[in-house]
Design an enzyme around this catalytic site. Sequence first.
Site, PDB file in Angstrom:
ATOM      1  N   TYR A 163      45.473  38.884 -97.202  1.00 47.78           N
ATOM      2  CA  TYR A 163      45.471  38.193 -95.904  1.00 47.78           C
ATOM      3  C   TYR A 163      44.123  37.505 -95.655  1.00 47.78           C
ATOM      4  CZ  TYR A 163      46.475  37.662 -90.859  1.00 47.78           C
ATOM      5  OH  TYR A 163      46.698  37.171 -89.592  1.00 47.78           O
ATOM      6  N   SER A 192      42.796  33.068 -88.255  1.00 47.44           N
ATOM      7  CA  SER A 192      42.667  34.436 -87.748  1.00 47.44           C
ATOM      8  C   SER A 192      41.171  34.706 -87.669  1.00 47.44           C
ATOM      9  CB  SER A 192      43.312  35.401 -88.748  1.00 47.44           C
ATOM     10  OG  SER A 192      42.913  36.721 -88.501  1.00 47.44           O
TER      11      SER A 192
END
Length: 260
Positions: A155, A142
């Site tokens: 995350y 990401s």
Amino acid sequence: MLSGKTALVTGSTSGIGMAIANRLAREGCNIVLNGFGDEAAIEAERAGLAKEFGVKVGYSGADLTNPDAIVDMMGYVARDFGGADILVNNAGVQYVAPIEDFPVAKWDLIIALNLTAAFHTTRLALPGMKEKGWGRILNTGSAHAKVASPFKSAYVTAKHGLAGLTKVTALEGAKHGVRCNLICPGYVHTPLVDGQIADTAKARGMTREQVIEDVILEAQPTKEFVTVEQIAGFAAFLCSPDADQINGAELSIDGGWTAE
Ligand code: NAD
């Protein structure tokens, strides 16, 4: 291009994983799907891919937060498909809260799924890849593997960890024909992001459109979402001979987010 290879794509019952599975099937790969969802919808996806592309398509419903279930899934791929030539570690979830309020169970879930599961699939897939002298491991990172945003502690931590695992895997696989890379998307309009849009709209009293423009795409200089097809095309390229010397790289596909 990839005819005869088998690709295991985790989290492929939705979003990015589903698009990658579709694209690799189009390239001739046999596919093993994984993820949760409606049984009939998953079977329709499985049978649809097999019919459209004339490849063998299987499914494992393994919960990747459970290491024993991962062992079982990898056993199934080995027995029924001769092992994974391409492993796409893609399954992931998100949770947004300040650190002091972050539920411990959510932290444990995100680390288990977004990071530790990739260690287990990788450790179990590598011996077969090394034996064959060819393997491709794609980890879905990401922009948050490179930069942080507030309220996404688990995350961001998991994705930064996945960057480390990618580099170590790349070094250990290099002499054996195995390549490992991290694909780092910006915002992609999948169910994962749709949930964030809804939550943010509620929390800040904004419309969905305002959240998309003023919050989500604010991070992305192109002011456009990345599409799942663009990520899938990139994944297919990384499995092609043109990408043979790309190894251990953190590859952004984020409209310029991390250039800022
Ligand atoms: P999604 O919610 O559409 O898909 C997630 C997939 O993971 C689904 O197939 C789901 O069933 C599966 N899954 C969830 N929990 C699981 C578990 N315990 N065991 C096995 N499978 C499980 O999300 P997405 O947006 O397609 O995200 C896929 C990956 O892309 C994630 O790793 C995510 O972090 C990453 N990513 C997404 C974006 C984005 O903007 N959507 C951006 C960057 C990175």
